[in-house]
Design a protein around this motif. Sequence first.
Motif, PDB file in Angstrom:
ATOM      1  N   ASN A   2      12.197   6.731  15.679  1.00 18.32           N
ATOM      2  CA  ASN A   2      11.850   6.591  14.270  1.00 18.32           C
ATOM      3  C   ASN A   2      10.644   7.444  13.924  1.00 18.32           C
ATOM      4  O   ASN A   2       9.680   7.518  14.684  1.00 18.32           O
ATOM      5  CB  ASN A   2      11.526   5.137  13.939  1.00 18.32           C
ATOM      6  CG  ASN A   2      12.756   4.260  13.962  1.00 18.32           C
ATOM      7  OD1 ASN A   2      13.857   4.715  13.723  1.00 18.32           O
ATOM      8  ND2 ASN A   2      12.560   2.996  14.250  1.00 18.32           N
ATOM      9  N   LEU A   3      10.694   8.077  12.773  1.00 18.57           N
ATOM     10  CA  LEU A   3       9.547   8.847  12.297  1.00 18.57           C
ATOM     11  C   LEU A   3       8.478   7.898  11.785  1.00 18.57           C
ATOM     12  O   LEU A   3       8.788   6.931  11.091  1.00 18.57           O
ATOM     13  CB  LEU A   3       9.974   9.775  11.162  1.00 18.57           C
ATOM     14  CG  LEU A   3      10.913  10.913  11.526  1.00 18.57           C
ATOM     15  CD1 LEU A   3      11.359  11.632  10.253  1.00 18.57           C
ATOM     16  CD2 LEU A   3      10.223  11.882  12.446  1.00 18.57           C
ATOM     17  N   PRO A   4       7.227   8.147  12.092  1.00 20.44           N
ATOM     18  CA  PRO A   4       6.165   7.292  11.550  1.00 20.44           C
ATOM     19  C   PRO A   4       6.033   7.523  10.044  1.00 20.44           C
ATOM     20  O   PRO A   4       6.483   8.543   9.523  1.00 20.44           O
ATOM     21  CB  PRO A   4       4.911   7.765  12.288  1.00 20.44           C
ATOM     22  CG  PRO A   4       5.213   9.175  12.684  1.00 20.44           C
ATOM     23  CD  PRO A   4       6.703   9.216  12.925  1.00 20.44           C
ATOM     24  N   PRO A   5       5.409   6.592   9.346  1.00 22.60           N
ATOM     25  CA  PRO A   5       5.181   6.818   7.921  1.00 22.60           C
ATOM     26  C   PRO A   5       4.211   7.974   7.712  1.00 22.60           C
ATOM     27  O   PRO A   5       3.443   8.321   8.621  1.00 22.60           O
ATOM     28  CB  PRO A   5       4.583   5.505   7.436  1.00 22.60           C
ATOM     29  CG  PRO A   5       4.093   4.807   8.646  1.00 22.60           C
ATOM     30  CD  PRO A   5       4.897   5.314   9.792  1.00 22.60           C
ATOM     31  N   SER A   6       4.248   8.569   6.534  1.00 22.31           N
ATOM     32  CA  SER A   6       3.300   9.631   6.199  1.00 22.31           C
ATOM     33  C   SER A   6       2.425   9.146   5.050  1.00 22.31           C
ATOM     34  O   SER A   6       2.781   8.231   4.321  1.00 22.31           O
ATOM     35  CB  SER A   6       4.030  10.916   5.813  1.00 22.31           C
ATOM     36  OG  SER A   6       4.826  10.700   4.668  1.00 22.31           O
ATOM     37  N   VAL A   7       1.271   9.775   4.913  1.00 24.60           N
ATOM     38  CA  VAL A   7       0.322   9.405   3.872  1.00 24.60           C
ATOM     39  C   VAL A   7       0.034  10.646   3.045  1.00 24.60           C
ATOM     40  O   VAL A   7      -0.239  11.713   3.592  1.00 24.60           O
ATOM     41  CB  VAL A   7      -0.986   8.853   4.477  1.00 24.60           C
ATOM     42  CG1 VAL A   7      -1.951   8.420   3.383  1.00 24.60           C
ATOM     43  CG2 VAL A   7      -0.703   7.709   5.435  1.00 24.60           C
ATOM     44  N   THR A   8       0.083  10.515   1.731  1.00 24.85           N
ATOM     45  CA  THR A   8      -0.173  11.659   0.863  1.00 24.85           C
ATOM     46  C   THR A   8      -1.669  11.959   0.783  1.00 24.85           C
ATOM     47  O   THR A   8      -2.510  11.089   1.026  1.00 24.85           O
ATOM     48  CB  THR A   8       0.346  11.414  -0.567  1.00 24.85           C
ATOM     49  OG1 THR A   8      -0.407  10.359  -1.156  1.00 24.85           O
ATOM     50  CG2 THR A   8       1.834  11.092  -0.580  1.00 24.85           C
ATOM     51  N   THR A   9      -1.965  13.178   0.418  1.00 22.82           N
ATOM     52  CA  THR A   9      -3.355  13.588   0.203  1.00 22.82           C
ATOM     53  C   THR A   9      -3.990  12.734  -0.881  1.00 22.82           C
ATOM     54  O   THR A   9      -5.149  12.336  -0.783  1.00 22.82           O
ATOM     55  CB  THR A   9      -3.405  15.082  -0.199  1.00 22.82           C
ATOM     56  OG1 THR A   9      -2.795  15.844   0.831  1.00 22.82           O
ATOM     57  CG2 THR A   9      -4.821  15.543  -0.422  1.00 22.82           C
ATOM     58  N   PHE A  79      -0.658   7.014  -3.638  1.00 22.09           N
ATOM     59  CA  PHE A  79      -1.478   6.337  -4.639  1.00 22.09           C
ATOM     60  C   PHE A  79      -1.051   6.859  -5.997  1.00 22.09           C
ATOM     61  O   PHE A  79      -0.860   8.058  -6.174  1.00 22.09           O
ATOM     62  CB  PHE A  79      -2.968   6.618  -4.408  1.00 22.09           C
ATOM     63  CG  PHE A  79      -3.858   5.920  -5.390  1.00 22.09           C
ATOM     64  CD1 PHE A  79      -4.138   4.572  -5.244  1.00 22.09           C
ATOM     65  CD2 PHE A  79      -4.390   6.603  -6.464  1.00 22.09           C
ATOM     66  CE1 PHE A  79      -4.941   3.910  -6.158  1.00 22.09           C
ATOM     67  CE2 PHE A  79      -5.199   5.953  -7.390  1.00 22.09           C
ATOM     68  CZ  PHE A  79      -5.471   4.607  -7.234  1.00 22.09           C
ATOM     69  N   THR A  80      -0.892   5.950  -6.949  1.00 25.94           N
ATOM     70  CA  THR A  80      -0.449   6.355  -8.273  1.00 25.94           C
ATOM     71  C   THR A  80      -1.329   5.716  -9.346  1.00 25.94           C
ATOM     72  O   THR A  80      -1.813   4.602  -9.171  1.00 25.94           O
ATOM     73  CB  THR A  80       1.036   5.985  -8.506  1.00 25.94           C
ATOM     74  OG1 THR A  80       1.450   6.474  -9.775  1.00 25.94           O
ATOM     75  CG2 THR A  80       1.269   4.505  -8.450  1.00 25.94           C
ATOM     76  N   GLU A  81      -1.517   6.453 -10.426  1.00 27.51           N
ATOM     77  CA  GLU A  81      -2.239   5.940 -11.589  1.00 27.51           C
ATOM     78  C   GLU A  81      -1.302   6.042 -12.778  1.00 27.51           C
ATOM     79  O   GLU A  81      -0.836   7.128 -13.117  1.00 27.51           O
ATOM     80  CB  GLU A  81      -3.506   6.752 -11.847  1.00 27.51           C
ATOM     81  CG  GLU A  81      -4.559   6.575 -10.772  1.00 27.51           C
ATOM     82  CD  GLU A  81      -5.842   7.313 -11.094  1.00 27.51           C
ATOM     83  OE1 GLU A  81      -6.609   6.809 -11.920  1.00 27.51           O
ATOM     84  OE2 GLU A  81      -6.038   8.387 -10.503  1.00 27.51           O
ATOM     85  N   GLU A  82      -1.024   4.903 -13.386  1.00 31.78           N
ATOM     86  CA  GLU A  82      -0.124   4.843 -14.538  1.00 31.78           C
ATOM     87  C   GLU A  82      -0.804   4.046 -15.646  1.00 31.78           C
ATOM     88  O   GLU A  82      -1.883   3.492 -15.442  1.00 31.78           O
ATOM     89  CB  GLU A  82       1.187   4.164 -14.123  1.00 31.78           C
ATOM     90  CG  GLU A  82       1.908   4.886 -13.001  1.00 31.78           C
ATOM     91  CD  GLU A  82       3.076   4.083 -12.445  1.00 31.78           C
ATOM     92  OE1 GLU A  82       3.240   2.909 -12.832  1.00 31.78           O
ATOM     93  OE2 GLU A  82       3.812   4.634 -11.624  1.00 31.78           O
ATOM     94  N   LEU A  83      -0.164   3.953 -16.773  1.00 27.40           N
ATOM     95  CA  LEU A  83      -0.710   3.183 -17.891  1.00 27.40           C
ATOM     96  C   LEU A  83      -0.941   1.716 -17.524  1.00 27.40           C
ATOM     97  O   LEU A  83      -1.878   1.083 -18.001  1.00 27.40           O
ATOM     98  CB  LEU A  83       0.201   3.269 -19.103  1.00 27.40           C
ATOM     99  CG  LEU A  83       0.255   4.622 -19.810  1.00 27.40           C
ATOM    100  CD1 LEU A  83       1.292   4.589 -20.921  1.00 27.40           C
ATOM    101  CD2 LEU A  83      -1.109   4.986 -20.374  1.00 27.40           C
ATOM    102  N   ILE A  84      -0.085   1.175 -16.662  1.00 30.83           N
ATOM    103  CA  ILE A  84      -0.200  -0.238 -16.299  1.00 30.83           C
ATOM    104  C   ILE A  84      -1.226  -0.472 -15.197  1.00 30.83           C
ATOM    105  O   ILE A  84      -1.528  -1.607 -14.871  1.00 30.83           O
ATOM    106  CB  ILE A  84       1.168  -0.828 -15.889  1.00 30.83           C
ATOM    107  CG1 ILE A  84       1.746  -0.066 -14.695  1.00 30.83           C
ATOM    108  CG2 ILE A  84       2.115  -0.843 -17.063  1.00 30.83           C
ATOM    109  CD1 ILE A  84       2.975  -0.721 -14.091  1.00 30.83           C
ATOM    110  N   GLY A  85      -1.762   0.584 -14.608  1.00 30.56           N
ATOM    111  CA  GLY A  85      -2.777   0.423 -13.571  1.00 30.56           C
ATOM    112  C   GLY A  85      -2.625   1.437 -12.452  1.00 30.56           C
ATOM    113  O   GLY A  85      -1.702   2.239 -12.437  1.00 30.56           O
ATOM    114  N   ALA A  86      -3.559   1.366 -11.542  1.00 29.08           N
ATOM    115  CA  ALA A  86      -3.556   2.253 -10.384  1.00 29.08           C
ATOM    116  C   ALA A  86      -3.326   1.413  -9.132  1.00 29.08           C
ATOM    117  O   ALA A  86      -3.835   0.296  -9.022  1.00 29.08           O
ATOM    118  CB  ALA A  86      -4.890   2.986 -10.288  1.00 29.08           C
TER     119      ALA A  86
END
Length: 107
Positions: A2-9, A79-86
Motif C-alpha cells: 500500500n502507498l502511504p498517504p501524502s501531504v500537500t504543501t 488544508f482548505t479554506e472555504e466560505l464555511i470555514g478552514a
Amino acid sequence: MNLPPSVTTRAFERLAEIGASAEGKALRVAVEGGGCSGFQYDIKLDEVAEDDLVLEGGGQKVVVDSVSLPFLAGATIDFTEELIGARFVIENPNATSSCGCGTSFSM
C-alpha cells in the motif's frame, strides 16, 4: 504494498502558521469506527508515538498510527479554506461513500 498517504504543501504551510512544530506537536490523522457512515477521521495536534508513520515537510510533521495506516493508503491530506470555514481534509481513494460533512466514510 500500500502507498502511504501524502501531504500537500498547503497542509504543511498551515501547520507552520499555527506553530505546531514549535510546540513539539504533529498533526495526527487517525481513523476510528463511528460516524454516520461507519468510519470517521480524528484529526488533532498530538505528539509523535513510537509506532507512527511520520510524514515531514517544511519542518512540520504529520503522523498516522499503524492501525489507521491501511485505511489511509494512497490518501491525500490537504488544508482548505472555504466560505464555511478552514479545515484539514482527507481525499481518500479507499472510501466508497462519505457523508455530507466529509469526516465520516465507508469502505
